[in-house]
Scaffold this motif. Structure first.
Motif, PDB file in Angstrom:
ATOM      1  N   MET A  66      25.738  26.229  46.924  1.00 59.61           N
ATOM      2  CA  MET A  66      26.579  27.270  47.492  1.00 59.61           C
ATOM      3  C   MET A  66      25.816  28.584  47.567  1.00 59.61           C
ATOM      4  O   MET A  66      25.079  28.931  46.649  1.00 59.61           O
ATOM      5  CB  MET A  66      27.842  27.463  46.664  1.00 59.61           C
ATOM      6  CG  MET A  66      28.822  26.347  46.828  1.00 59.61           C
ATOM      7  SD  MET A  66      30.400  26.734  46.072  1.00 59.61           S
ATOM      8  CE  MET A  66      31.403  25.510  46.874  1.00 59.61           C
ATOM      9  N   ASN A  67      26.029  29.301  48.657  1.00 55.62           N
ATOM     10  CA  ASN A  67      25.444  30.628  48.805  1.00 55.62           C
ATOM     11  C   ASN A  67      26.336  31.646  48.068  1.00 55.62           C
ATOM     12  O   ASN A  67      27.272  31.261  47.354  1.00 55.62           O
ATOM     13  CB  ASN A  67      25.273  30.983  50.286  1.00 55.62           C
ATOM     14  CG  ASN A  67      26.584  30.986  51.051  1.00 55.62           C
ATOM     15  OD1 ASN A  67      27.668  31.148  50.500  1.00 55.62           O
ATOM     16  ND2 ASN A  67      26.489  30.796  52.358  1.00 55.62           N
ATOM     17  N   ARG A  68      26.055  32.911  48.249  1.00 54.23           N
ATOM     18  CA  ARG A  68      26.823  33.941  47.545  1.00 54.23           C
ATOM     19  C   ARG A  68      28.317  33.882  47.905  1.00 54.23           C
ATOM     20  O   ARG A  68      29.170  33.968  47.034  1.00 54.23           O
ATOM     21  CB  ARG A  68      26.258  35.323  47.868  1.00 54.23           C
ATOM     22  CG  ARG A  68      26.984  36.424  47.155  1.00 54.23           C
ATOM     23  CD  ARG A  68      26.406  37.779  47.481  1.00 54.23           C
ATOM     24  NE  ARG A  68      27.186  38.790  46.815  1.00 54.23           N
ATOM     25  CZ  ARG A  68      26.703  39.900  46.326  1.00 54.23           C
ATOM     26  NH1 ARG A  68      25.417  40.158  46.434  1.00 54.23           N
ATOM     27  NH2 ARG A  68      27.475  40.763  45.730  1.00 54.23           N
ATOM     28  N   LYS A  69      28.615  33.728  49.181  1.00 55.71           N
ATOM     29  CA  LYS A  69      30.015  33.681  49.621  1.00 55.71           C
ATOM     30  C   LYS A  69      30.729  32.473  49.010  1.00 55.71           C
ATOM     31  O   LYS A  69      31.877  32.571  48.575  1.00 55.71           O
ATOM     32  CB  LYS A  69      30.085  33.625  51.142  1.00 55.71           C
ATOM     33  CG  LYS A  69      31.490  33.799  51.687  1.00 55.71           C
ATOM     34  CD  LYS A  69      31.522  33.751  53.208  1.00 55.71           C
ATOM     35  CE  LYS A  69      30.943  35.046  53.724  1.00 55.71           C
ATOM     36  NZ  LYS A  69      31.050  35.184  55.177  1.00 55.71           N
ATOM     37  N   GLY A  70      30.058  31.333  48.974  1.00 57.00           N
ATOM     38  CA  GLY A  70      30.641  30.138  48.373  1.00 57.00           C
ATOM     39  C   GLY A  70      30.876  30.304  46.880  1.00 57.00           C
ATOM     40  O   GLY A  70      31.920  29.928  46.356  1.00 57.00           O
ATOM     41  N   SER A  71      29.894  30.897  46.206  1.00 62.61           N
ATOM     42  CA  SER A  71      30.029  31.132  44.763  1.00 62.61           C
ATOM     43  C   SER A  71      31.169  32.102  44.477  1.00 62.61           C
ATOM     44  O   SER A  71      31.927  31.913  43.510  1.00 62.61           O
ATOM     45  CB  SER A  71      28.720  31.680  44.193  1.00 62.61           C
ATOM     46  OG  SER A  71      27.700  30.719  44.339  1.00 62.61           O
ATOM     47  N   GLU A  72      31.294  33.118  45.303  1.00 61.42           N
ATOM     48  CA  GLU A  72      32.398  34.071  45.132  1.00 61.42           C
ATOM     49  C   GLU A  72      33.748  33.399  45.381  1.00 61.42           C
ATOM     50  O   GLU A  72      34.717  33.663  44.672  1.00 61.42           O
ATOM     51  CB  GLU A  72      32.232  35.259  46.080  1.00 61.42           C
ATOM     52  CG  GLU A  72      31.145  36.220  45.655  1.00 61.42           C
ATOM     53  CD  GLU A  72      30.897  37.339  46.658  1.00 61.42           C
ATOM     54  OE1 GLU A  72      31.496  37.328  47.766  1.00 61.42           O
ATOM     55  OE2 GLU A  72      30.093  38.225  46.341  1.00 61.42           O
ATOM     56  N   GLU A  73      33.807  32.513  46.360  1.00 63.79           N
ATOM     57  CA  GLU A  73      35.050  31.793  46.646  1.00 63.79           C
ATOM     58  C   GLU A  73      35.463  30.944  45.452  1.00 63.79           C
ATOM     59  O   GLU A  73      36.626  30.927  45.054  1.00 63.79           O
ATOM     60  CB  GLU A  73      34.889  30.918  47.893  1.00 63.79           C
ATOM     61  CG  GLU A  73      36.157  30.244  48.341  1.00 63.79           C
ATOM     62  CD  GLU A  73      37.239  31.215  48.780  1.00 63.79           C
ATOM     63  OE1 GLU A  73      38.396  31.056  48.328  1.00 63.79           O
ATOM     64  OE2 GLU A  73      36.950  32.125  49.581  1.00 63.79           O
ATOM     65  N   VAL A  74      34.499  30.241  44.850  1.00 63.32           N
ATOM     66  CA  VAL A  74      34.789  29.425  43.666  1.00 63.32           C
ATOM     67  C   VAL A  74      35.243  30.318  42.511  1.00 63.32           C
ATOM     68  O   VAL A  74      36.247  30.040  41.856  1.00 63.32           O
ATOM     69  CB  VAL A  74      33.559  28.586  43.248  1.00 63.32           C
ATOM     70  CG1 VAL A  74      33.792  27.909  41.908  1.00 63.32           C
ATOM     71  CG2 VAL A  74      33.234  27.563  44.321  1.00 63.32           C
ATOM     72  N   PHE A  75      34.510  31.406  42.258  1.00 61.07           N
ATOM     73  CA  PHE A  75      34.880  32.327  41.185  1.00 61.07           C
ATOM     74  C   PHE A  75      36.291  32.864  41.387  1.00 61.07           C
ATOM     75  O   PHE A  75      37.114  32.835  40.465  1.00 61.07           O
ATOM     76  CB  PHE A  75      33.877  33.483  41.114  1.00 61.07           C
ATOM     77  CG  PHE A  75      34.271  34.555  40.136  1.00 61.07           C
ATOM     78  CD1 PHE A  75      34.042  34.382  38.783  1.00 61.07           C
ATOM     79  CD2 PHE A  75      34.885  35.724  40.571  1.00 61.07           C
ATOM     80  CE1 PHE A  75      34.411  35.362  37.877  1.00 61.07           C
ATOM     81  CE2 PHE A  75      35.259  36.706  39.682  1.00 61.07           C
ATOM     82  CZ  PHE A  75      35.023  36.524  38.326  1.00 61.07           C
ATOM     83  N   ASN A  76      36.584  33.341  42.593  1.00 55.82           N
ATOM     84  CA  ASN A  76      37.909  33.902  42.866  1.00 55.82           C
ATOM     85  C   ASN A  76      39.008  32.855  42.726  1.00 55.82           C
ATOM     86  O   ASN A  76      40.098  33.151  42.232  1.00 55.82           O
ATOM     87  CB  ASN A  76      37.950  34.534  44.261  1.00 55.82           C
ATOM     88  CG  ASN A  76      37.119  35.791  44.331  1.00 55.82           C
ATOM     89  OD1 ASN A  76      36.904  36.488  43.338  1.00 55.82           O
ATOM     90  ND2 ASN A  76      36.621  36.088  45.518  1.00 55.82           N
ATOM     91  N   TYR A  77      38.715  31.634  43.147  1.00 54.17           N
ATOM     92  CA  TYR A  77      39.699  30.562  43.014  1.00 54.17           C
ATOM     93  C   TYR A  77      39.991  30.257  41.550  1.00 54.17           C
ATOM     94  O   TYR A  77      41.151  30.148  41.142  1.00 54.17           O
ATOM     95  CB  TYR A  77      39.208  29.306  43.733  1.00 54.17           C
ATOM     96  CG  TYR A  77      40.197  28.181  43.676  1.00 54.17           C
ATOM     97  CD1 TYR A  77      41.414  28.268  44.334  1.00 54.17           C
ATOM     98  CD2 TYR A  77      39.923  27.032  42.953  1.00 54.17           C
ATOM     99  CE1 TYR A  77      42.334  27.238  44.280  1.00 54.17           C
ATOM    100  CE2 TYR A  77      40.827  25.993  42.901  1.00 54.17           C
ATOM    101  CZ  TYR A  77      42.034  26.106  43.564  1.00 54.17           C
ATOM    102  OH  TYR A  77      42.941  25.078  43.503  1.00 54.17           O
ATOM    103  N   ILE A  78      38.950  30.150  40.761  1.00 53.02           N
ATOM    104  CA  ILE A  78      39.147  29.876  39.329  1.00 53.02           C
ATOM    105  C   ILE A  78      39.905  31.021  38.669  1.00 53.02           C
ATOM    106  O   ILE A  78      40.858  30.801  37.914  1.00 53.02           O
ATOM    107  CB  ILE A  78      37.791  29.634  38.638  1.00 53.02           C
ATOM    108  CG1 ILE A  78      37.203  28.300  39.121  1.00 53.02           C
ATOM    109  CG2 ILE A  78      37.948  29.627  37.119  1.00 53.02           C
ATOM    110  CD1 ILE A  78      35.764  28.067  38.694  1.00 53.02           C
TER     111      ILE A  78
END
Length: 113
Positions: A96-108
């Protein structure tokens, strides 16, 4: 399945920890660029585009059977991709790129895990 049962029983008996499991989708599930890249380098197997994998479905079922929590990240990534059409993975990499990592973080975080 036996390994998941063993792990969940061990955690339950030996700690106060809460077992939460998620399955991260492979990049080709939400990225046509990645599908094209993998095909160009000779990949013989790719998960189906915008479909939840059998592994994710199996982990969800096992979580109910063995009383541990399944965090439906796989389903979430597909859902937000279909709404936002954003790139969550590097173009020629399954990470995952930065946007993907942020999406996972925000979801959790939005689920208070």
């Amino acid at each position: 399945e036996e390994e998941i049962l063993r792990i969940s029983e061990y955690v339950r008996k030996n700690s106060g920890a809460k077992l939460i499991t998620m399955v991260v989708p492979e990049s080709s599930v939400v990225s046509m660029k990645n599908i094209n890249f993998y095909k160009s380098v000779g990949s013989l197997y790719l998960p189906k585009f915008l479909e939840v994998s059998e592994l994710a479905k199996t982990i969800r079922l096992l979580s109910k059977k063995y009383s541990f929590e399944y965090l439906p990240l796989y389903e979430h990534i597909i859902e937000v991709y279909t709404k936002k059409n954003a790139d969550y993975y590097f173009d020629t990499d399954f990470h995952m790129n930065r946007k993907g990592s942020e999406e996972v973080f925000n979801y959790i975080m939005s689920n208070k895990y």
